[in-house]
Scaffold this active site. Structure first.
Site, PDB file in Angstrom:
ATOM      1  N   GLU A 106       0.844  -1.091  -0.281  1.00  0.00           N
ATOM      2  CA  GLU A 106       0.208  -0.110   0.078  1.00  0.00           C
ATOM      3  C   GLU A 106       0.869   1.262   0.105  1.00  0.00           C
ATOM      4  O   GLU A 106       1.859   1.223   0.657  1.00  0.00           O
ATOM      5  CB  GLU A 106      -1.018   0.023   1.258  1.00  0.00           C
ATOM      6  N   ASP A 108       0.079   5.466   0.500  1.00  0.00           N
ATOM      7  CA  ASP A 108      -1.121   6.305   0.987  1.00  0.00           C
ATOM      8  C   ASP A 108      -0.862   7.832   0.867  1.00  0.00           C
ATOM      9  O   ASP A 108       0.391   8.072   1.611  1.00  0.00           O
ATOM     10  CB  ASP A 108      -1.550   5.999   2.292  1.00  0.00           C
ATOM     11  N   GLU A 110      -3.511  10.406   2.572  1.00  0.00           N
ATOM     12  CA  GLU A 110      -4.611  10.485   3.542  1.00  0.00           C
ATOM     13  C   GLU A 110      -4.776  11.884   4.048  1.00  0.00           C
ATOM     14  O   GLU A 110      -3.872  12.360   4.433  1.00  0.00           O
ATOM     15  CB  GLU A 110      -4.813   9.422   4.808  1.00  0.00           C
ATOM     16  N   TRP A 201     -10.625   7.726  14.826  1.00  0.00           N
ATOM     17  CA  TRP A 201      -9.220   7.963  14.986  1.00  0.00           C
ATOM     18  C   TRP A 201      -8.819   9.269  14.415  1.00  0.00           C
ATOM     19  O   TRP A 201      -7.574   9.767  14.700  1.00  0.00           O
ATOM     20  CB  TRP A 201      -8.378   6.825  14.499  1.00  0.00           C
ATOM     21  N   ARG A 279       7.209   4.482  20.068  1.00  0.00           N
ATOM     22  CA  ARG A 279       6.851   3.280  19.558  1.00  0.00           C
ATOM     23  C   ARG A 279       8.243   2.637  19.135  1.00  0.00           C
ATOM     24  O   ARG A 279       8.100   1.222  19.121  1.00  0.00           O
ATOM     25  CB  ARG A 279       6.245   3.565  17.911  1.00  0.00           C
TER      26      ARG A 279
END
Length: 328
Positions: A106, A108, A110, A201, A279
């Protein structure tokens, strides 16, 4: 196969750094695309080359390219909805999730809506071989209001490079590295455009949701470009029948373009997974750390980008499942 490889060499030279679509053919909707969902929430205008996608309380809408592509240059001019757009997501992306459910690729763009008085934000992301457990998001503000006029958003995808462009300015470059292995998108993909409800979200981790009092939300698309190598989904063979004019093609990213990209990132980048210490204790191997980006983001959010501990209080406790949105 020899023709395909030869095209890739010419093609990579053609758009690797220019990001330009000025010399590329613009397709009508019926020539290159089909409706994906949304019934009458998708409207093709009289010129046949402009499309409106709308979101209301019934449904969103979307379209998809009729062909699969293995590498290419893909672009659209997009005008986003105005006013209160919290929870609204407009996406312009490539994917093969319908063919490879467990190991899809993918790429993206967005566009994330916002409350009145706050700006739209743009997010880019990549997945390769189903690597959804490694988020590679970046988020940015823009130097213009994307709801006031059309602006061009483009994706270049070659065997070894992915570049995202806004109005011909490169904003993100991903180079294929040995460490990325199969995480670099490498299987044929279709091009998609959608508008949908991302209330859970999209805006401040779901704090602000779509308010259908302001519907319909309409995203306008024009100047649709599909320029690459089509793939037969049954035989798996590739066909590249467009020969670009190599005279207008630079061979590498020019210093001027790189300067524009660095300037954009230093001014407008709000989040990058490469610097997210909450993260990743160690940045993923493909990340190239820019000390100036790191310093700016650390000042923007010292917890996410600097490793400091967040001080919790009963009034300001955050949801842990916010996909890093709470920090952005």
């Amino acid at each position: 196969m020899d023709f395909y490889l030869g095209f890739l060499v010419i093609f990579s030279v053609f758009v690797l750094t220019s990001g330009t679509s000025r010399n590329l053919p613009i397709l009508s909707f019926d020539e290159g695309y089909s409706q994906l969902f949304g019934e009458d929430n998708l409207m093709v205008l009289r010129d046949g080359k402009s499309v409106h996608l709308s979101l209301d309380e019934r449904t969103g809408s979307g379209f998809v390219s009729q062909d699969l592509y293995l590498h290419g240059f893909f672009s659209a001019s997009i005008k986003l909805p105005a006013d209160y757009t919290a929870g609204v997501v407009v996406a312009f992306y490539m994917s093969n999730g319908d063919m490879y459910e467990k190991n899809h690729d993918e790429l993206d763009f967005e566009f994330l809506g916002n409350i009145r008085g706050k700006d739209w934000r743009i997010q880019t992301n990549i997945y390769g071989n189903g690597s959804t457990n490694v988020g590679r998001e970046e988020r940015y503000g823009l130097w213009f209001d994307p709801s006031e006029d059309f602006h061009q958003y483009s994706i270049l995808w070659t065997e070894n490079h992915i570049i995202f462009y806004v109005d011909h300015v490169p904003i993100r470059e991903i180079k294929r590295t040995e460490a990325m292995a199969g995480d670099f998108p490498s299987k044929p993909m279709s091009l998609y455009a959608t508008i949908w409800d991302g209330s859970d979200w999209a805006t401040n981790g779901g704090r602000y949701r779509v308010n259908y009092k302001y519907a319909p939300y309409i995203a306008e698309f024009s100047d649709l470009i599909l320029h690459g190598c089509t793939v037969d989904p049954i035989e798996g063979s590739s066909k590249c029948d467009i020969s670009p004019d190599s005279k207008s093609i630079p061979f590498s990213i020019s210093p001027k373009q790189r300067s524009k990209m660095e300037n954009f990132r230093n001014k407008h980048m709000q989040y990058s997974y490469c610097y997210d210490r909450t993260r990743y204790e160690v940045a993923p191997p493909e990340c190239v750390i820019d000390p100036r980006e790191a310093k700016r983001l650390q000042g923007f959010d010292p917890v996410t980008f600097g490793g400091a501990r967040r001080r919790h209080s009963r009034r300001h406790r955050r949801n842990k499942s916010s996909r890093s949105e709470a920090s952005i």
